[in-house]
Design a protein around this motif. Structure first.
Motif, PDB file in Angstrom:
ATOM      1  N   ASP A 126     -73.246 -59.999   7.810  1.00 49.03           N
ATOM      2  CA  ASP A 126     -72.418 -59.059   7.050  1.00 49.03           C
ATOM      3  C   ASP A 126     -71.213 -59.756   6.427  1.00 49.03           C
ATOM      4  OD1 ASP A 126     -74.025 -56.860   7.783  1.00 49.03           O
ATOM      5  OD2 ASP A 126     -72.955 -56.675   9.696  1.00 49.03           O
ATOM      6  N   PHE A 127     -70.854 -59.310   5.210  1.00 51.06           N
ATOM      7  CA  PHE A 127     -69.623 -59.775   4.574  1.00 51.06           C
ATOM      8  C   PHE A 127     -68.430 -59.412   5.469  1.00 51.06           C
ATOM      9  CE2 PHE A 127     -72.519 -59.755   1.099  1.00 51.06           C
ATOM     10  CZ  PHE A 127     -71.998 -60.592   0.110  1.00 51.06           C
ATOM     11  N   THR A 128     -67.448 -60.278   5.506  1.00 45.14           N
ATOM     12  CA  THR A 128     -66.251 -60.018   6.306  1.00 45.14           C
ATOM     13  C   THR A 128     -65.345 -59.020   5.588  1.00 45.14           C
ATOM     14  OG1 THR A 128     -66.287 -62.200   7.335  1.00 45.14           O
ATOM     15  CG2 THR A 128     -64.168 -61.070   7.294  1.00 45.14           C
ATOM     16  N   GLN A 129     -64.868 -58.023   6.325  1.00 43.43           N
ATOM     17  CA  GLN A 129     -63.932 -57.047   5.772  1.00 43.43           C
ATOM     18  C   GLN A 129     -62.509 -57.581   5.908  1.00 43.43           C
ATOM     19  OE1 GLN A 129     -64.564 -53.274   7.676  1.00 43.43           O
ATOM     20  NE2 GLN A 129     -66.607 -53.002   6.803  1.00 43.43           N
ATOM     21  N   VAL A 130     -61.744 -57.520   4.804  1.00 42.87           N
ATOM     22  CA  VAL A 130     -60.347 -57.950   4.838  1.00 42.87           C
ATOM     23  C   VAL A 130     -59.491 -56.901   4.159  1.00 42.87           C
ATOM     24  CG1 VAL A 130     -60.846 -60.429   4.854  1.00 42.87           C
ATOM     25  CG2 VAL A 130     -60.568 -59.256   2.681  1.00 42.87           C
ATOM     26  N   GLU A 131     -58.231 -56.906   4.504  1.00 46.43           N
ATOM     27  CA  GLU A 131     -57.276 -56.002   3.866  1.00 46.43           C
ATOM     28  C   GLU A 131     -56.438 -56.803   2.871  1.00 46.43           C
ATOM     29  OE1 GLU A 131     -54.820 -52.611   5.802  1.00 46.43           O
ATOM     30  OE2 GLU A 131     -53.426 -54.301   5.609  1.00 46.43           O
ATOM     31  N   GLY A 132     -56.482 -56.396   1.619  1.00 45.09           N
ATOM     32  CA  GLY A 132     -55.655 -57.024   0.603  1.00 45.09           C
ATOM     33  C   GLY A 132     -54.517 -56.114   0.206  1.00 45.09           C
ATOM     34  N   ARG A 133     -53.653 -56.622  -0.658  1.00 43.77           N
ATOM     35  CA  ARG A 133     -52.566 -55.822  -1.229  1.00 43.77           C
ATOM     36  C   ARG A 133     -52.518 -56.086  -2.733  1.00 43.77           C
ATOM     37  NH1 ARG A 133     -48.218 -58.350   0.144  1.00 43.77           N
ATOM     38  NH2 ARG A 133     -49.254 -60.042   1.260  1.00 43.77           N
ATOM     39  N   VAL A 134     -52.253 -55.076  -3.513  1.00 42.79           N
ATOM     40  CA  VAL A 134     -52.097 -55.236  -4.956  1.00 42.79           C
ATOM     41  C   VAL A 134     -50.601 -55.247  -5.251  1.00 42.79           C
ATOM     42  CG1 VAL A 134     -52.636 -54.346  -7.234  1.00 42.79           C
ATOM     43  CG2 VAL A 134     -54.268 -54.042  -5.364  1.00 42.79           C
ATOM     44  N   LEU A 135     -50.079 -56.417  -5.618  1.00 39.22           N
ATOM     45  CA  LEU A 135     -48.647 -56.577  -5.868  1.00 39.22           C
ATOM     46  C   LEU A 135     -48.236 -55.813  -7.117  1.00 39.22           C
ATOM     47  CD1 LEU A 135     -48.223 -60.410  -5.143  1.00 39.22           C
ATOM     48  CD2 LEU A 135     -47.706 -58.494  -3.619  1.00 39.22           C
ATOM     49  N   PRO A 136     -47.008 -55.313  -7.142  1.00 34.89           N
ATOM     50  CA  PRO A 136     -46.533 -54.613  -8.351  1.00 34.89           C
ATOM     51  C   PRO A 136     -46.469 -55.563  -9.547  1.00 34.89           C
ATOM     52  CG  PRO A 136     -44.739 -54.937  -6.778  1.00 34.89           C
ATOM     53  CD  PRO A 136     -46.000 -55.317  -6.067  1.00 34.89           C
ATOM     54  N   THR A 137     -46.760 -55.036 -10.729  1.00 34.04           N
ATOM     55  CA  THR A 137     -46.750 -55.852 -11.950  1.00 34.04           C
ATOM     56  C   THR A 137     -45.321 -56.258 -12.284  1.00 34.04           C
ATOM     57  OG1 THR A 137     -48.666 -54.651 -12.780  1.00 34.04           O
ATOM     58  CG2 THR A 137     -47.375 -55.890 -14.389  1.00 34.04           C
ATOM     59  N   PRO A 138     -45.089 -57.544 -12.584  1.00 34.56           N
ATOM     60  CA  PRO A 138     -43.732 -57.979 -12.954  1.00 34.56           C
ATOM     61  C   PRO A 138     -43.255 -57.260 -14.219  1.00 34.56           C
ATOM     62  CG  PRO A 138     -45.131 -59.875 -12.485  1.00 34.56           C
ATOM     63  CD  PRO A 138     -46.025 -58.677 -12.520  1.00 34.56           C
ATOM     64  N   ASN A 139     -41.947 -57.084 -14.320  1.00 35.47           N
ATOM     65  CA  ASN A 139     -41.337 -56.426 -15.475  1.00 35.47           C
ATOM     66  C   ASN A 139     -41.130 -57.457 -16.579  1.00 35.47           C
ATOM     67  OD1 ASN A 139     -39.956 -54.810 -17.210  1.00 35.47           O
ATOM     68  ND2 ASN A 139     -38.257 -54.317 -15.819  1.00 35.47           N
ATOM     69  N   LEU A 140     -41.758 -57.223 -17.749  1.00 39.07           N
ATOM     70  CA  LEU A 140     -41.663 -58.138 -18.881  1.00 39.07           C
ATOM     71  C   LEU A 140     -40.805 -57.551 -19.984  1.00 39.07           C
ATOM     72  CD1 LEU A 140     -45.338 -59.427 -19.318  1.00 39.07           C
ATOM     73  CD2 LEU A 140     -43.426 -60.662 -18.309  1.00 39.07           C
ATOM     74  N   LYS A 141     -40.124 -58.437 -20.732  1.00 42.05           N
ATOM     75  CA  LYS A 141     -39.263 -58.009 -21.822  1.00 42.05           C
ATOM     76  C   LYS A 141     -39.653 -58.705 -23.128  1.00 42.05           C
ATOM     77  CE  LYS A 141     -36.367 -55.529 -19.258  1.00 42.05           C
ATOM     78  NZ  LYS A 141     -36.167 -54.066 -19.470  1.00 42.05           N
ATOM     79  N   ALA A 142     -39.518 -57.943 -24.229  1.00 43.20           N
ATOM     80  CA  ALA A 142     -39.645 -58.518 -25.572  1.00 43.20           C
ATOM     81  C   ALA A 142     -38.250 -58.611 -26.167  1.00 43.20           C
ATOM     82  CB  ALA A 142     -40.570 -57.642 -26.414  1.00 43.20           C
ATOM     83  N   SER A 143     -38.154 -58.610 -27.493  1.00 39.18           N
ATOM     84  CA  SER A 143     -36.851 -58.749 -28.152  1.00 39.18           C
ATOM     85  C   SER A 143     -35.903 -57.605 -27.792  1.00 39.18           C
ATOM     86  CB  SER A 143     -37.069 -58.785 -29.671  1.00 39.18           C
ATOM     87  OG  SER A 143     -35.856 -58.836 -30.353  1.00 39.18           O
ATOM     88  N   ASN A 144     -34.607 -57.966 -27.650  1.00 37.03           N
ATOM     89  CA  ASN A 144     -33.546 -56.990 -27.374  1.00 37.03           C
ATOM     90  C   ASN A 144     -33.781 -56.189 -26.103  1.00 37.03           C
ATOM     91  OD1 ASN A 144     -32.121 -57.671 -29.768  1.00 37.03           O
ATOM     92  ND2 ASN A 144     -33.509 -56.351 -30.959  1.00 37.03           N
ATOM     93  N   GLY A 145     -34.458 -56.810 -25.140  1.00 41.24           N
ATOM     94  CA  GLY A 145     -34.652 -56.160 -23.848  1.00 41.24           C
ATOM     95  C   GLY A 145     -35.676 -55.051 -23.848  1.00 41.24           C
ATOM     96  N   VAL A 146     -36.453 -54.929 -24.933  1.00 41.74           N
ATOM     97  CA  VAL A 146     -37.503 -53.896 -24.994  1.00 41.74           C
ATOM     98  C   VAL A 146     -38.578 -54.206 -23.960  1.00 41.74           C
ATOM     99  CG1 VAL A 146     -39.312 -52.882 -26.433  1.00 41.74           C
ATOM    100  CG2 VAL A 146     -37.063 -53.409 -27.422  1.00 41.74           C
ATOM    101  N   ASP A 147     -38.990 -53.192 -23.222  1.00 41.87           N
ATOM    102  CA  ASP A 147     -39.987 -53.379 -22.167  1.00 41.87           C
ATOM    103  C   ASP A 147     -41.384 -53.599 -22.744  1.00 41.87           C
ATOM    104  OD1 ASP A 147     -38.460 -53.147 -19.738  1.00 41.87           O
ATOM    105  OD2 ASP A 147     -38.236 -51.008 -20.186  1.00 41.87           O
ATOM    106  N   LEU A 148     -42.111 -54.520 -22.110  1.00 37.35           N
ATOM    107  CA  LEU A 148     -43.556 -54.649 -22.332  1.00 37.35           C
ATOM    108  C   LEU A 148     -44.229 -54.069 -21.097  1.00 37.35           C
ATOM    109  CD1 LEU A 148     -43.656 -58.317 -23.672  1.00 37.35           C
ATOM    110  CD2 LEU A 148     -44.190 -56.276 -24.997  1.00 37.35           C
TER     111      LEU A 148
END
Length: 871
Positions: free
Chosen positions: A409-431
């Motif tokens: 059997d495949f081994t069962q593991v517990e993962g975590r999905v990290l929060p997406t980093p906050n990205l910025k474009a020009s003038n601090g506009v969010d991506l």
């Protein structure tokens, strides 16, 4: 200093991370149970194989046949024991053999090669008279060491002892022995069966053969067997001429390029139809079969030998009575040595099966292999399920003797999905990245560069450069870039040079430009006809090493040039000219980020080796370092040549002040101080391309050099170091426990159960797997003086997968490592076109153990040295 003698100790795990949304996963690790073995030790023996005359056997592959014959013939002398042989000079048993030293002799029939000094004709005549060629071998098996099996028991309890690495090596050798007895092709820990699934469409005489990788791993959960689908390229078996016409894509033998054919065929094995024997190809004759002669030592009736010069064609057709249909006008296969030639007509030769091809491939072949290797998660899981069922490992006699039993059997593991980093474009506009991707629709680059004093050179007749320029200017302005109008000009290549070598075409183009403009442009857009154009290498050489150094961008436009394509081009141009496309929010808050609160430099390191078969190509070490703290998105590259296949970077620090080279580390530290007006207090290093067996060398050679470079610059300066290894070459894969038809989401991290029981490591899938099954990057934290918390370090690694300026996606490995890889690859391409000028000569070059001097890397010109030319 012994590089494996620890001066800097690898750090232990400090705890698991906690941030992120939990996710249930399966992985291709299969649990191992350990019952009472027949002995508490593996016994290791040295194997020496010699010919009857005492000379050692050096031919690869024959050892397994000889040892199999020993086991078949001398069961009583071996105490009826099974053994696992590594194919070279070592074998292992469970418990001891009857004696510490055993001598045997065996005879093998139908040998595929001969050590006879007979001429070509004698060899043929003898094989006809005595088709069952036999040869006697002497085999000596001597006790070498004992390896405790307690290490395996300890691994099952999550403990890693000193003997574990040796014990796991024995288990891996047992797996190789298991595959060898089934007639598999062995490639390290990957095994390929003769009835494996083949893909050959468009591969030019080659098949992509699928097999399986199997190896044991010590994990927090215990010992596990890691199995994954593996692929390798093999030569299509059958007639040599059919292979050559397929390989070169020609209709028939009259169109064959024989120089290319010889390079392709050399060292491959063929079976000769008239004798049913195998040989290794050593080359091709220069003359066709009708004209190629050799000295035939013909025995006369009175016992004397008469030397007759005869053609290969006449010898085979008249003496051996073998009809040749088309070989007369073709070159012969040579399977002998220079002083003992052995020529065979090409139509009598068939390439044998399961021959791995390791020489350089074309760009098209490489892309085709990648495409054919793709497997969706559900398909891969199905194949792995079948593999573990069909492996027969639990009935293997040696695994039974050492008490190892493998789960299904495949081994069962517990993962975590990290929060997406906050990205910025020009003038601090969010991506807003979604599934690891974002776009610049209605947004401008975070820091838009100015394109001034620029020109276009066109090596392609397929496109309208004026239209591309107009669209590029329009799209660039939408992204905030100031693209100067009018530009210098569009320089079209003269038709008379289009068929000339790439280096000539580049020189003629520069001569033409210089005749038209007085001042060199600051930026050049180079339009090529195709991605693998032979102009690319000479062009990079000229613009990076020659002239005054010109920032440039090469493109090979598709038939339809849309805004998405233009935006991707502008991403690269903007980064090369000093701009930033997007940036992490934490880069805009000087002093507020826990990671970059103090002056910190981030370094990426990689070594690029030449393609297999290129014995004269040096390795290229590339180190990139961040600039303009607190930014983590701008880098500069430092590149050096070093002896071929040397993995440790040997030019990080030069203790002797040298006007030509003070060492990479001093150069990048001075660059950081120049751009930031401060010395770094923290130095974070990401190292790519090293295996676990080389971790100590990274700490005791590379880290030691880096620390010495700091002390050399300032005795009182004592920055803190963190060293992290990034590995892509591993076989661990993750599958969603519920949605098995989908890849794991970007940001999935695993740092428990299947990770090291003692060292600090974790797996991260930062990117979205579009094709096939996502391959995580395996990060090992070797050294951490900075003292990161587990969460902060994992989030830093995740964030650095989002600062890659060439794309609008998270990438699978941290950007500084990818940049180092790109810098090494780009300058390796340029180095291929180096002539014998002083910059590329061996004068002042480095040597490898007294071997051929390694050519020095020419210095990048000042105008491009600090740019992200590799982007």
């Amino acid at each position: 200093m012994d590089p494996n003698k620890s001066t800097h100790l690898q750090m232990a795990r400090s705890g698991n991370g906690s941030r992120g949304q939990k996710i249930d996963l399966l992985t291709n690790h299969f649990g191992v149970n350990f019952t009472t073995p027949k002995s508490q030790h593996f016994f290791q023996y040295s194997v020496a194989i010699t010919y009857e005359d005492g000379n050692p056997v050096e031919a690869k592959g024959i050892g397994r046949k000889i040892l199999a014959k020993v086991q078949e013939t001398y069961q009583t002398d071996l105490g009826f024991k099974h053994f696992a042989y590594d194919g070279d000079k070592t074998l292992f048993t469970v418990g001891p053999l009857p004696n510490t030293k055993l001598d045997f002799f065996v005879v093998l029939e139908d040998m595929s090669c001969t050590r006879s000094n007979a001429s070509t004709s004698d060899a043929h005549t003898k094989r006809l008279r005595r088709p069952n060629q036999s040869k006697r071998f002497n085999v000596t098996i001597s006790f070498a060491a004992k390896i405790s099996m307690q290490a395996i028991q300890g691994a099952l309890q999550g403990k890693e002892t000193d003997d574990l690495q040796d014990a796991v090596r024995v288990l891996d050798v047992i797996l190789r022995q298991n595959a060898a007895t089934k007639g598999c092709l062995l490639v390290r820990q990957s095994f390929f069966h003769n009835d494996a699934k083949y893909f050959s469409n468009g591969l030019g005489g080659f098949n992509l053969c699928r097999g399986f990788h199997s190896s044991f791993r010590a994990t927090q959960r215990g010992l596990s067997l890691n199995i994954d689908v593996s692929s390798t390229l093999i030569v299509t078996p059958g007639p040599v001429m059919r292979f050559l016409t397929d390989n070169q894509g020609v209709r028939d033998q009259s169109f064959i390029d024989w120089k290319k054919a010889e390079r392709t065929l050399k060292n491959l094995r063929v079976k000769v139809s008239h004798s049913n024997r195998e040989y290794k190809i050593t080359g091709l004759t220069r003359l066709p079969c009708r004209d190629q002669t050799f000295i035939w030592k013909q025995k006369q009736g009175n016992g004397e030998v008469k030397e007759i010069e005869v053609t290969v064609y006449d010898y085979f057709t008249k003496h051996l009575k073998i009809a040749l249909r088309y070989s007369g006008d073709l070159r012969c296969i040579s399977v002998g040595k220079p002083k003992r030639p052995n020529y065979i007509p090409i139509e009598l030769c068939d390439l044998v099966s399961l021959q791995r091809y390791t020489k350089a491939l074309t760009t098209f072949q490489r892309s085709k292999i990648v495409k054919e290797s793709v497997q969706k998660p559900q398909e891969k899981m199905k194949m792995l399920n079948n593999a573990i069922k069909d492996s027969g490992y639990n009935s293997d006699p040696m695994l039974q003797e050492c008490g190892v039993r493998i789960g299904s059997d495949f081994t069962q593991v517990e993962g975590r999905v990290l929060p997406t980093p906050n990205l910025k474009a020009s003038n601090g506009v969010d991506l807003f990245p979604t599934n690891g991707r974002w776009n610049f629709n209605n947004k401008k680059f975070a820091e838009a560069a100015t394109v001034a004093k620029w020109a276009v050179v066109n090596f392609s007749a397929k496109c309208n450069p004026r239209r591309i320029v107009d669209d590029l200017i329009r799209c660039g302005r939408m992204k905030g870039m100031n693209i100067e109008v009018p530009m210098h000009d569009v320089f079209e290549e003269n038709d008379q040079f289009k068929s000339a070598p790439g280096s000539v075409r580049v020189e003629k183009m520069f001569a033409y430009m210089e005749s038209k403009i007085k001042e060199p442009p600051k930026f050049l857009l180079c339009i090529l006809s195709e991605k693998n154009s032979d102009v690319y290498g000479p062009w990079k050489k000229k613009t990076l090493f020659g002239y005054n150094g010109i920032v440039n961008q090469c493109i090979a436009p598709p038939k339809t040039v849309n805004d998405q394509y233009l935006t991707n081009v502008l991403l690269k141009i903007n980064a090369k000219l000093g701009g930033l496309n997007s940036m992490l929010a934490i880069e805009r808050t000087r002093g507020k980020s826990s990671v970059m609160a103090v002056p910190t430099i981030i370094i990426g390191m990689d070594v690029s080796h030449g393609s297999p078969g290129q014995s004269d190509v040096p390795s290229i070490a590339a180190v990139v370092s961040s600039r303009e703290w607190p930014l983590m998105s701008k880098y500069r590259a430092f590149v050096r040549t070093q002896p071929r296949k040397v993995e440790m970077i040997d030019n990080l620090f030069n203790p002797v002040s040298d006007k030509d080279d003070d060492g990479i580390m001093r150069e990048l530290l001075l660059d950081f101080e120049s751009s930031c007006k401060v010395k770094p207090k923290n130095i974070i290093i990401f190292r790519d391309g090293v295996s676990e067996s080389q971790f100590k060398q990274v700490l005791n050679i590379e880290l030691d050099q880096m620390k010495k470079a700091c002390k050399f610059l300032d005795e009182q300066w004592d920055p803190k170091f963190t060293v992290i290894i990034a590995q892509k070459r591993h076989q661990t894969r993750f599958f969603q426990g519920r949605s098995r038809d989908k890849n794991v989401p970007p940001g999935t991290i695993v740092d428990s159960r299947i990770c090291s029981p003692s060292n600090n490591d974790f797996y991260l899938c930062a990117h979205a797997g579009i094709l096939g099954t996502t391959r995580p990057t395996h990060y090992h934290v070797l050294y951490d003086e900075i003292g990161f918390s587990t969460n902060d370090l994992q989030e830093l690694v995740h964030s650095l997968s989002y600062v890659y300026q060439r794309s609008t996606t998270a990438i699978s490995i941290v950007a500084p490592v990818m940049y180092a890889h790109l810098a090494a690859a780009q300058l390796a391409t340029a180095m291929k076109f180096e002539d014998n000028s002083e910059s590329s000569s061996s004068r002042g070059g480095i040597t490898s153990g007294g071997a051929v001097p390694v050519p020095l890397m020419p210095k990048l010109k000042k105008n491009v040295a600090t740019s992200m030319f590799f982007c």
